[in-house]
Design a protein around this motif. Structure first.
Motif, short mmCIF file in Angstrom:
data_model
loop_
_atom_site.label_atom_id
_atom_site.label_comp_id
_atom_site.label_asym_id
_atom_site.label_seq_id
_atom_site.Cartn_x
_atom_site.Cartn_y
_atom_site.Cartn_z
N VAL A 5 2.54 -0.56 -4.20
CA VAL A 5 3.04 -1.69 -4.97
C VAL A 5 2.00 -2.80 -4.98
O VAL A 5 1.66 -3.36 -3.94
N GLU A 6 1.52 -3.08 -6.19
CA GLU A 6 0.53 -4.15 -6.35
C GLU A 6 1.22 -5.49 -6.56
O GLU A 6 2.31 -5.57 -7.14
N SER A 7 0.56 -6.54 -6.14
CA SER A 7 1.04 -7.90 -6.38
C SER A 7 -0.15 -8.84 -6.37
O SER A 7 -1.25 -8.47 -5.96
N GLY A 8 0.09 -10.07 -6.84
CA GLY A 8 -0.94 -11.08 -6.80
C GLY A 8 -1.60 -11.38 -8.14
O GLY A 8 -2.44 -12.28 -8.23
N GLY A 9 -1.24 -10.64 -9.15
CA GLY A 9 -1.82 -10.88 -10.45
C GLY A 9 -1.33 -12.19 -11.05
O GLY A 9 -0.42 -12.84 -10.53
N GLY A 10 -1.95 -12.58 -12.16
CA GLY A 10 -1.56 -13.81 -12.84
C GLY A 10 -2.68 -14.32 -13.71
O GLY A 10 -3.65 -13.60 -13.98
N GLN A 11 -2.54 -15.54 -14.14
CA GLN A 11 -3.55 -16.16 -14.99
C GLN A 11 -4.45 -17.06 -14.15
O GLN A 11 -3.99 -17.77 -13.25
N VAL A 12 -5.73 -17.04 -14.46
CA VAL A 12 -6.71 -17.85 -13.74
C VAL A 12 -7.82 -18.22 -14.70
O VAL A 12 -8.13 -17.47 -15.63
N GLN A 13 -8.41 -19.36 -14.47
CA GLN A 13 -9.53 -19.79 -15.31
C GLN A 13 -10.82 -19.13 -14.83
O GLN A 13 -10.96 -18.77 -13.65
N ALA A 14 -11.73 -18.99 -15.74
CA ALA A 14 -13.04 -18.42 -15.41
C ALA A 14 -13.66 -19.22 -14.26
O ALA A 14 -13.60 -20.45 -14.24
N GLY A 15 -14.24 -18.48 -13.33
CA GLY A 15 -14.81 -19.10 -12.15
C GLY A 15 -13.86 -19.20 -10.98
O GLY A 15 -14.28 -19.49 -9.85
N GLY A 16 -12.61 -18.95 -11.23
CA GLY A 16 -11.60 -19.04 -10.18
C GLY A 16 -11.50 -17.77 -9.36
O GLY A 16 -12.27 -16.82 -9.53
N SER A 17 -10.52 -17.77 -8.45
CA SER A 17 -10.33 -16.65 -7.53
C SER A 17 -8.88 -16.18 -7.56
O SER A 17 -7.98 -16.92 -7.93
N ARG A 18 -8.71 -14.95 -7.12
CA ARG A 18 -7.39 -14.37 -7.05
C ARG A 18 -7.44 -13.28 -5.98
O ARG A 18 -8.45 -12.58 -5.87
N ARG A 19 -6.35 -13.13 -5.22
CA ARG A 19 -6.29 -12.04 -4.26
C ARG A 19 -5.13 -11.12 -4.61
O ARG A 19 -3.98 -11.55 -4.69
N LEU A 20 -5.47 -9.86 -4.81
CA LEU A 20 -4.47 -8.84 -5.08
C LEU A 20 -4.13 -8.11 -3.78
O LEU A 20 -4.99 -7.95 -2.91
N SER A 21 -2.89 -7.66 -3.70
CA SER A 21 -2.44 -6.87 -2.57
C SER A 21 -1.87 -5.55 -3.06
O SER A 21 -1.28 -5.48 -4.13
N CYS A 22 -2.05 -4.54 -2.25
CA CYS A 22 -1.48 -3.21 -2.52
C CYS A 22 -0.74 -2.79 -1.26
O CYS A 22 -1.37 -2.44 -0.25
N ALA A 23 0.57 -2.85 -1.31
CA ALA A 23 1.40 -2.49 -0.16
C ALA A 23 1.79 -1.03 -0.26
O ALA A 23 2.35 -0.61 -1.29
N ALA A 24 1.48 -0.27 0.77
CA ALA A 24 1.72 1.17 0.76
C ALA A 24 2.83 1.56 1.72
O ALA A 24 3.03 0.91 2.76
N SER A 25 3.53 2.63 1.39
CA SER A 25 4.57 3.16 2.28
C SER A 25 4.80 4.62 1.96
O SER A 25 4.41 5.11 0.90
N GLY A 26 5.41 5.31 2.92
CA GLY A 26 5.81 6.70 2.68
C GLY A 26 4.75 7.74 2.97
O GLY A 26 4.96 8.92 2.67
N PHE A 27 3.63 7.34 3.54
CA PHE A 27 2.60 8.31 3.89
C PHE A 27 1.75 7.73 5.02
O PHE A 27 1.85 6.55 5.37
N SER A 28 0.89 8.58 5.56
CA SER A 28 0.03 8.17 6.68
C SER A 28 -1.14 7.35 6.15
O SER A 28 -2.22 7.89 5.87
N PHE A 29 -0.91 6.07 6.02
CA PHE A 29 -1.82 5.17 5.32
C PHE A 29 -3.25 5.24 5.84
O PHE A 29 -4.20 5.28 5.05
N SER A 30 -3.42 5.25 7.15
CA SER A 30 -4.77 5.16 7.73
C SER A 30 -5.63 6.38 7.42
O SER A 30 -6.86 6.33 7.61
N THR A 31 -5.03 7.45 6.96
CA THR A 31 -5.81 8.66 6.69
C THR A 31 -6.23 8.78 5.23
O THR A 31 -6.85 9.78 4.84
#
Length: 122
Positions: A5-31
């Motif tokens: 599940v991704e989150s963190g998107g949106g509108q931003v002006q050129a030169g700006g910053s944004r942080r996206l997240s990807c939350a995982a579940s249901g599997f052995s994430f570290s592998t």
């Protein structure tokens, strides 16, 4: 059930910053390798960045030095910190998982999130 599940998107002006997240579940994430792809209207889905199981990172040339990918295995989450954003970074951003080695081809990844829209205005 595998879920990304991704989150963190949106509108931003050129030169700006944004942080996206990807939350995982249901599997052995570290592998698993987790990658970010993006798709702009009328274009193919393209590789952006990936983080391997041991934390090694990989980037497409157009985002090197501006985007930074990281993973938190305790939180089963991958982040994409995007700095110095440009209008050409506008796209839907997806995260995906893959076992074994990093691959820049979308077809090599077996599970995807629903995407999050990032719009960069000039």
């Amino acid at each position: 059930q595998v879920k990304l599940v991704e989150s963190g998107g949106g509108q931003v002006q050129a030169g700006g910053s944004r942080r996206l997240s990807c939350a995982a579940s249901g599997f052995s994430f570290s592998t698993y390798i987790i990658a970010w792809f993006r798709q702009a209207p009328g274009k193919d889905r393209e590789f952006v960045a990936a983080v391997s199981r041991n934390g090694s990172t990989f980037y497409t040339d157009s985002v090197k030095g501006r985007f930074f990918i990281s993973r938190d295995n305790a939180k089963t989450t991958v982040y994409l910190q995007m700095n110095s954003l440009k209008p050409e970074d506008t796209a839907v951003y997806y995260c995906a998982r893959r076992v074994a080695t990093v691959d820049v081809g979308a077809g090599a990844y077996d599970s995807w999130g629903q995407g999050t829209q990032v719009t960069v205005s000039s």
